[in-house]
Motif scaffolding. Structure first.
Motif, mmCIF file in Angstrom:
data_model
loop_
_atom_site.group_PDB
_atom_site.id
_atom_site.type_symbol
_atom_site.label_atom_id
_atom_site.label_comp_id
_atom_site.label_asym_id
_atom_site.label_seq_id
_atom_site.Cartn_x
_atom_site.Cartn_y
_atom_site.Cartn_z
ATOM 1 N N SER A 1 0.803 -1.219 -0.049
ATOM 2 C CA SER A 1 -0.169 -0.076 -0.063
ATOM 3 C C SER A 1 0.640 1.268 -0.094
ATOM 4 O O SER A 1 1.699 1.147 0.922
ATOM 5 C CB SER A 1 -0.951 0.079 1.289
ATOM 6 N N ARG B 1 -7.243 3.260 -4.783
ATOM 7 C CA ARG B 1 -8.264 3.013 -4.023
ATOM 8 C C ARG B 1 -9.025 4.353 -3.571
ATOM 9 O O ARG B 1 -10.354 4.309 -3.032
ATOM 10 C CB ARG B 1 -7.933 2.364 -2.998
ATOM 11 N N ALA C 1 -0.563 -3.319 5.455
ATOM 12 C CA ALA C 1 -1.732 -3.624 5.660
ATOM 13 C C ALA C 1 -2.737 -2.844 4.573
ATOM 14 O O ALA C 1 -2.621 -1.854 4.686
ATOM 15 C CB ALA C 1 -2.417 -4.103 6.819
ATOM 16 N N TYR C 2 -3.955 -3.450 4.056
ATOM 17 C CA TYR C 2 -4.870 -2.668 3.528
ATOM 18 C C TYR C 2 -6.106 -3.483 3.723
ATOM 19 O O TYR C 2 -6.701 -4.206 2.966
ATOM 20 C CB TYR C 2 -4.604 -2.485 1.998
ATOM 21 N N GLN C 3 -6.846 -3.016 4.860
ATOM 22 C CA GLN C 3 -8.080 -3.788 5.232
ATOM 23 C C GLN C 3 -8.764 -2.990 6.358
ATOM 24 O O GLN C 3 -8.097 -2.414 7.174
ATOM 25 C CB GLN C 3 -7.632 -5.292 6.071
ATOM 26 N N ALA C 4 -10.228 -3.032 6.287
ATOM 27 C CA ALA C 4 -10.913 -2.160 7.325
ATOM 28 C C ALA C 4 -10.664 -2.705 8.549
ATOM 29 O O ALA C 4 -10.353 -3.861 8.990
ATOM 30 C CB ALA C 4 -12.379 -2.423 6.972
ATOM 31 N N LEU D 1 -7.762 -2.440 10.306
ATOM 32 C CA LEU D 1 -6.644 -2.650 10.670
ATOM 33 C C LEU D 1 -5.826 -1.575 11.098
ATOM 34 O O LEU D 1 -5.978 -0.436 10.445
ATOM 35 C CB LEU D 1 -5.711 -3.641 9.613
ATOM 36 N N THR E 1 -3.149 1.118 10.233
ATOM 37 C CA THR E 1 -2.602 1.818 9.013
ATOM 38 C C THR E 1 -1.014 1.881 9.085
ATOM 39 O O THR E 1 -0.662 1.350 8.362
ATOM 40 C CB THR E 1 -2.730 3.231 8.779
ATOM 41 N N ASN F 1 -10.998 3.812 9.050
ATOM 42 C CA ASN F 1 -11.091 2.739 8.050
ATOM 43 C C ASN F 1 -11.976 1.500 8.664
ATOM 44 O O ASN F 1 -11.804 0.276 8.409
ATOM 45 C CB ASN F 1 -9.774 2.103 7.520
ATOM 46 N N ALA G 1 -11.876 -0.384 3.770
ATOM 47 C CA ALA G 1 -10.375 -0.382 3.783
ATOM 48 C C ALA G 1 -9.716 1.036 3.354
ATOM 49 O O ALA G 1 -10.511 1.606 2.226
ATOM 50 C CB ALA G 1 -9.756 -1.602 2.940
ATOM 51 N N ASN H 1 -5.936 3.406 3.792
ATOM 52 C CA ASN H 1 -4.741 3.998 4.811
ATOM 53 C C ASN H 1 -4.812 5.438 4.914
ATOM 54 O O ASN H 1 -3.636 5.858 5.142
ATOM 55 C CB ASN H 1 -3.752 3.210 4.129
#
Lengths: 116, 114
Positions: A31, A55, A96-99, A101, A103, B94, B98, B100
């Protein structure tokens, strides 16, 4: 383990020109996010990439664009430069790149762009 | 809203404690971070706290989170001249999807007097 590498560190361009900045994330991080830092506006989000796909995009004109390659390296491009584009451009990489989690973004040293 | 605010400047004497404050407006923040920026450098991640915690300690650093008041603080114990820098709080939202993307505060310049 190498950190986030941004090239070049310093750049001087003329109004109307275009510029490409490069960012190599930490090995294993997929990411990449970009930020613009100016004295007046502070740190502003430009865009983020994950798995070669943009994204999310900040509130910047279409002159600002970017891409991510299969090795996770990212570039951002600014076309038709204006004086107001003078700034420190920072790249951050995250594992990571997930809801939900963490950053935990790690930043490069930045590219200082001056438009004259 | 996406406003994150900090006081602009803090001056302390070496050896004293420093407390840097931050307020945010979006209650959907999941993680909150503190970054340090020295002159001519990028951002260094100092510490972070998950939104369901109210305190986290990491060596000289203590983070306090008051979720009800949307207030975050960073306390630096035994402040040293090497702590002089700009400190940014940042949040990420988030929980629902998702991202960041970080939303940064305005930054607080910490000046440590010897």
């Amino acid at each position: 383990k190498a950190g986030v590498t941004q090239t070049p560190r310093y750049l001087i361009k003329t109004r109307g020109q275009q510029v490409t900045l490069s960012c190599s994330p930490i090995s294993g991080h997929r990411s990449v996010s970009w930020y613009q830092q100016t004295p007046g506006q502070g740190l502003q989000f430009l865009f983020e990439y994950f798995s070669e796909t943009q994204r999310n995009k900040g509130n910047f004109p279409g002159r600002f664009s970017g891409r991510q390659f299969s090795n996770s390296r990212s570039e951002m491009n600014v076309s038709t430069l204006e004086l107001g584009d003078s700034a420190l451009y920072l790249c951050a990489s995250s594992l990571a790149y997930q809801a939900g989690l963490n950053t935990e973004a790690f930043f490069g040293q930045g590219t200082r762009l001056t438009v004259v | 809203g996406e406003d994150v605010e900090q006081s602009l400047f803090l001056s302390v004497r070496e050896g004293d404690s420093s407390v840097i404050n931050c307020t945010y407006t979006d209650s959907s923040s999941t993680y909150l971070y503190w970054y340090k920026q020295e002159p001519g450098a990028g951002l260094q991640l100092l510490t972070y706290i998950f939104s369901n915690m109210d305190m986290k300690q990491d060596q000289r650093l203590t983070v306090l989170l008051n979720k009800k008041d949307k207030h975050l603080s960073l306390r630096i114990a035994d402040t040293q001249t090497g702590d002089s820098a700009i400190y940014f709080c940042a949040e990420t939202q988030n929980y629902g999807g998702a991202t960041n993307k970080l939303i940064f505060g305005t930054g607080t310049l910490l000046a440590v007097q010897p």
